[in-house]
Design a protein around this motif. Structure first.
Motif, PDB file in Angstrom:
ATOM      1  N   ALA A   1      25.829  -1.029 -48.885  1.00 20.32           N
ATOM      2  CA  ALA A   1      26.917  -1.030 -49.862  1.00 20.32           C
ATOM      3  C   ALA A   1      27.149   0.372 -50.415  1.00 20.32           C
ATOM      4  CB  ALA A   1      26.606  -2.005 -50.995  1.00 20.32           C
ATOM      5  N   GLU A   2      26.059   1.084 -50.733  1.00 18.73           N
ATOM      6  CA  GLU A   2      26.197   2.429 -51.298  1.00 18.73           C
ATOM      7  C   GLU A   2      26.573   3.451 -50.233  1.00 18.73           C
ATOM      8  OE1 GLU A   2      23.318   3.760 -54.126  1.00 18.73           O
ATOM      9  OE2 GLU A   2      23.069   1.758 -55.008  1.00 18.73           O
TER      10      GLU A   2
ATOM     11  N   TYR B   1      30.552  -5.085 -46.937  1.00 14.95           N
ATOM     12  CA  TYR B   1      30.859  -6.306 -46.191  1.00 14.95           C
ATOM     13  C   TYR B   1      31.667  -5.911 -44.949  1.00 14.95           C
ATOM     14  CZ  TYR B   1      35.066  -5.383 -48.864  1.00 14.95           C
ATOM     15  OH  TYR B   1      36.146  -4.757 -49.436  1.00 14.95           O
ATOM     16  N   GLY B   2      31.941  -6.886 -44.106  1.00 15.65           N
ATOM     17  CA  GLY B   2      32.815  -6.643 -42.960  1.00 15.65           C
ATOM     18  C   GLY B   2      32.068  -6.462 -41.653  1.00 15.65           C
TER      19      GLY B   2
ATOM     20  N   ASN C   1      27.482   6.648 -31.832  1.00 12.18           N
ATOM     21  CA  ASN C   1      27.156   6.381 -30.427  1.00 12.18           C
ATOM     22  C   ASN C   1      25.827   5.651 -30.246  1.00 12.18           C
ATOM     23  OD1 ASN C   1      25.259   8.380 -30.899  1.00 12.18           O
ATOM     24  ND2 ASN C   1      26.188   9.888 -29.519  1.00 12.18           N
ATOM     25  N   GLU C   2      25.165   5.325 -31.341  1.00 12.41           N
ATOM     26  CA  GLU C   2      23.920   4.575 -31.246  1.00 12.41           C
ATOM     27  C   GLU C   2      24.160   3.074 -31.126  1.00 12.41           C
ATOM     28  OE1 GLU C   2      20.794   5.612 -34.119  1.00 12.41           O
ATOM     29  OE2 GLU C   2      21.996   7.359 -34.648  1.00 12.41           O
ATOM     30  N   ILE C   3      25.353   2.614 -31.511  1.00 13.42           N
ATOM     31  CA  ILE C   3      25.633   1.184 -31.565  1.00 13.42           C
ATOM     32  C   ILE C   3      26.803   0.862 -30.633  1.00 13.42           C
ATOM     33  CG2 ILE C   3      26.176  -0.774 -33.067  1.00 13.42           C
ATOM     34  CD1 ILE C   3      25.147   0.811 -35.411  1.00 13.42           C
ATOM     35  N   ASP C   4      26.650  -0.176 -29.849  1.00 12.12           N
ATOM     36  CA  ASP C   4      27.732  -0.623 -28.974  1.00 12.12           C
ATOM     37  C   ASP C   4      28.683  -1.493 -29.789  1.00 12.12           C
ATOM     38  OD1 ASP C   4      29.344  -1.242 -26.870  1.00 12.12           O
ATOM     39  OD2 ASP C   4      27.973  -2.712 -25.983  1.00 12.12           O
ATOM     40  N   PHE C   5      29.583  -0.819 -30.511  1.00 14.17           N
ATOM     41  CA  PHE C   5      30.449  -1.517 -31.460  1.00 14.17           C
ATOM     42  C   PHE C   5      31.696  -0.678 -31.670  1.00 14.17           C
ATOM     43  CE2 PHE C   5      31.607  -1.850 -36.046  1.00 14.17           C
ATOM     44  CZ  PHE C   5      32.105  -3.139 -36.017  1.00 14.17           C
ATOM     45  N   HIS C   6      32.838  -1.331 -31.745  1.00 15.59           N
ATOM     46  CA  HIS C   6      34.098  -0.638 -31.968  1.00 15.59           C
ATOM     47  C   HIS C   6      34.718  -1.165 -33.258  1.00 15.59           C
ATOM     48  CE1 HIS C   6      33.845   1.152 -28.008  1.00 15.59           C
ATOM     49  NE2 HIS C   6      33.548  -0.059 -27.537  1.00 15.59           N
ATOM     50  N   PRO C   7      34.557  -0.432 -34.350  1.00 19.01           N
ATOM     51  CA  PRO C   7      34.957  -0.954 -35.659  1.00 19.01           C
ATOM     52  C   PRO C   7      36.467  -1.005 -35.841  1.00 19.01           C
ATOM     53  CG  PRO C   7      34.264   1.321 -35.855  1.00 19.01           C
ATOM     54  CD  PRO C   7      33.987   0.909 -34.436  1.00 19.01           C
ATOM     55  N   SER C   8      36.875  -1.960 -36.637  1.00 25.37           N
ATOM     56  CA  SER C   8      38.280  -2.054 -37.037  1.00 25.37           C
ATOM     57  C   SER C   8      38.429  -2.058 -38.550  1.00 25.37           C
ATOM     58  CB  SER C   8      38.893  -3.340 -36.469  1.00 25.37           C
ATOM     59  OG  SER C   8      38.183  -4.472 -36.955  1.00 25.37           O
ATOM     60  N   ASP C   9      37.298  -1.862 -39.254  1.00 27.05           N
ATOM     61  CA  ASP C   9      37.323  -2.011 -40.715  1.00 27.05           C
ATOM     62  C   ASP C   9      36.568  -0.898 -41.435  1.00 27.05           C
ATOM     63  OD1 ASP C   9      34.803  -2.673 -39.826  1.00 27.05           O
ATOM     64  OD2 ASP C   9      34.489  -4.205 -41.364  1.00 27.05           O
ATOM     65  N   LEU C  10      36.594   0.329 -40.916  1.00 32.01           N
ATOM     66  CA  LEU C  10      35.842   1.409 -41.553  1.00 32.01           C
ATOM     67  C   LEU C  10      36.319   1.598 -42.991  1.00 32.01           C
ATOM     68  CD1 LEU C  10      35.514   4.109 -38.773  1.00 32.01           C
ATOM     69  CD2 LEU C  10      33.743   2.613 -39.669  1.00 32.01           C
ATOM     70  N   VAL C  11      35.370   1.605 -43.922  1.00 31.07           N
ATOM     71  CA  VAL C  11      35.729   1.694 -45.344  1.00 31.07           C
ATOM     72  C   VAL C  11      34.990   2.819 -46.053  1.00 31.07           C
ATOM     73  CG1 VAL C  11      36.344  -0.728 -45.565  1.00 31.07           C
ATOM     74  CG2 VAL C  11      33.955  -0.041 -45.856  1.00 31.07           C
ATOM     75  N   SER C  12      34.281   3.653 -45.320  1.00 31.10           N
ATOM     76  CA  SER C  12      33.481   4.693 -45.959  1.00 31.10           C
ATOM     77  C   SER C  12      34.003   6.060 -45.584  1.00 31.10           C
ATOM     78  CB  SER C  12      32.016   4.581 -45.527  1.00 31.10           C
ATOM     79  OG  SER C  12      31.876   5.113 -44.242  1.00 31.10           O
ATOM     80  N   ALA C  13      33.165   7.066 -45.823  1.00 27.71           N
ATOM     81  CA  ALA C  13      33.517   8.436 -45.462  1.00 27.71           C
ATOM     82  C   ALA C  13      33.667   8.580 -43.958  1.00 27.71           C
ATOM     83  CB  ALA C  13      32.449   9.386 -45.966  1.00 27.71           C
TER      84      ALA C  13
END
Length: 411
Positions: A94-95, A100-101, A130-142
Motif C-alpha cells: 500500500a505504501e 489493491y488491484g 522484468n522479474e514478474i511475468d505480468f502485464h499491468p493495466s492498473d499502475l497506480v504508483s510512481a
C-alpha cells in the motif's frame, strides 16, 4: 539495564548498535533515478560491502554488539507468524502505491512465494518489472510509465540506520521521514519493536510513532545526556515535529529540555549530525559553515510550560553559551571541521567529516578520507578510529549515519 533499549547519551560506551549491510539496493538503480532516491552517485557494491564490514568489525573489536536490520526484520516475521507476514506485506504494498488491484495481486503472489528472509531482502532491493511475468493495466504508483523499470523502488538509504528511528532513554521514536524514497523504511523498525522477541512486550515507550504528517529523522536527534536532547530544525525535521516529541518526552520521561538548532535546509547539510556531533563530555565537532558572525546560530531552548502548547521556548543565538547552560559545563570545546579552512571544511563536511560516531567518551569512529579533520580531533585529545570510505561516502552519510545505538553504558 533491564530494558532492551538504554541510550542516555551520545558518548557513553556503546554496547549494542543497529546496522544494515549494503545490499543489492545500493546499485539497483539508474543515474536518472538518483535524485528520486536521494543519491548523488551509484556506489560499487562489493567495495561498499567491504567497507561496511570493516566498519562493523571495528565496532565489534571495541566491544560493540552489532545487530542487523535485515536479520531482525525476518526474525520479527518469524515470531509474528502468517498473520503478521500478511499484514506487513499489505502495508508495504500500500505504501509503495499498490493498495489493491491486479498489480497488487501479482506483487503479493511473487513476494509471498519467498521465505521471510528472502522477502525482506527482495523488498529492500526493489522489484523490477522484468522479474514478474505480468502485464499491468492498473499502475497506480510512481511506476506509472511503461519505461520505468521498477514496481517497487529499491531502498538504497537503508544502510543509514540512524534515520528511521532513534533510541532515547529506554524508548524510541519511529519516524515519519521526509521524502517518499525513505518513508517505507521505518516500517521495518516498527515491526521489529512490536514483534521481535528481543523488543516486543518489554515496556518500550514509543515517544513518537510513524503515523504523522510532520517530518522528523534520526540524524537530527542527538541525546546529549539523561535529560537534554538536541534536535535539528533542518531539511528533514520540522519545528512542529520537534515540539510534538518534546511534549511526549516531558510527559513520559525524565527529559526536561530540548535544544532546537536551526541549520541550512539543503542536501549537503541534511541533518544536524552532518554539521554537529558530540564527541566528549565538553567537546563537539561543528562545521563552521553553519555559524554566523561571532559563532551565532538560531537555537531555541524548549522546556515544559503552560498554555495551549504546553511548552516554553527561549530563543538564543550563541551556541557555545547555550550548550554550557543546558549541560552545566564551565566551557565547551567546539572543534571545526577541516580546521576551519573554508575549502577544506566544505570538502570534508561533504564527505561527512562532521559525522562522527562516538563509541566511548573521547573515542570516535570517522571516515579515513577526512584526514584534516581527523588530525585536528587527535590534537584535541581524542582517540580516532578511522574506517575506509571511498564507496560508503557516496551516499552522503558517515559513521554516525550508519549506526543506530540501542544500548550505551551510563556516564
Amino acid at each position: 539495564m533491564t530494558s532492551p533499549i538504554h541510550n542516555y547519551s551520545e558518548i557513553g560506551k556503546l554496547k549494542t548498535v543497529l546496522l544494515k549491510r549494503p545490499g543489492r539496493e545500493v546499485e539497483n538503480f539508474t543515474p536518472e533515478m538518483m535524485p528520486r532516491l536521494l543519491f548523488d552517485d551509484i556506489p560499487y557494491l562489493p567495495m561498499a560491502q567491504k567497507e561496511h564490514d570493516y566498519f562493523a568489525e571495528t565496532l565489534r573489536d571495541n566491544g560493540v554488539e552489532t545487530l542487523y536490520l535485515e536479520k531482525l526484520s525476518a526474525e520479527a516475521l518469524d515470531a509474528g507468524g502468517s498473520e503478521l507476514r500478511d499484514q506487513f506485506l499489505e502495508q508495504m504494498l500500500a505504501e509503495s502505491g499498490y493498495p489493491y488491484g491486479a498489480t497488487h495481486d501479482a506483487l503479493k503472489e511473487y513476494l509471498d512465494s519467498m521465505s521471510n528472509q528472502d522477502m525482506i531482502i527482495k523488498i529492500m532491493a526493489g522489484v523490477r518489472k522484468n522479474e514478474i511475468d505480468f502485464h499491468p493495466s492498473d499502475l497506480v504508483s510512481a511506476a506509472e510509465t511503461e519505461d520505468y523499470p521498477f514496481y517497487l523502488d529499491p531502498m538504497p538509504n537503508l544502510y543509514f540506520t540512524r534515520d528511521p528511528s532513534a533510541c532515547i532513554g529506554e524508548g524510541i521514536s519511529i519516524n515519519h521521514m521526509t521524502f517518499p524514497a525513505r518513508q517505507r523504511e521505518s516500517l521495518f523498525n516498527e515491526m521489529i519493536i512490536n514483534y521481535h522477541p528481543r523488543f516486543a512486550n518489554k515496556g518500550i515507550h514509543v515517544w513518537r510513532d510513524r503515523n504523522h504528517n510532520t517530518r522528523i529523522e534520526g540524524g537530527d536527534e542527538l541525546v546529549l545526556n539523561d535529560h537534554v536532547m538536541a534536535i535539528g530544525v533542518s531539511e528533514r525535521t520540522s519545528a512542529h515535529a520537534i515540539q510534538d516529541i518534546a511534549r511526549s518526552l516531558f510527559k513520559n520521561s525524565q527529559y526536561d529540555t530540548v535544544l532546537a538548532v536551526s541549520i541550512p535546509h539543503n542536501h549537503a547539510m541534511m541533518h544536524l549530525d552532518t554539521v554537529f556531533t558530540m564527541v566528549n563530555y565538553d567537546q563537539f565537532t561543528v562545521h563552521p559553515g553553519i555559524l554566523g558572525e561571532g559563532g551565532k546560530i538560531d537555537t531555541w531552548t524548549i522546556t515544559a510550560g503552560k498554555g495551549e502548547s504546553g511548552l516554553q521556548l527561549q530563543h538564543r543565538t550563541d551556541l557555545k553559551a547555550v550548550l554550557k547552560d543546558v549541560l552545566n559545563l564551565d566551557d565547551i570545546d567546539l572543534i571545526p571541521t577541516g580546521g576551519g579552512d573554508p575549502i577544506i571544511a566544505d570538502r570534508e563536511q561533504w564527505n561527512d567529516g562532521s559525522n562522527t560516531l562516538t563509541i566511548a567518551p573521547g573515542v570516535v569512529v570517522t571516515y579515513n578520507r577526512n584526514y584534516v579533520s581527523n588530525e585536528l580531533l587527535r590534537k584535541h585529545g581524542l582517540k580516532v578510529l578511522e574506517v575506509i570510505s571511498s564507496e560508503l561516502s557516496r551516499g552522503r552519510g558517515g559513521p554516525r549515519c550508519m549506526s543506530c545505538p540501542i544500548v550505551r553504558e551510563d556516564l
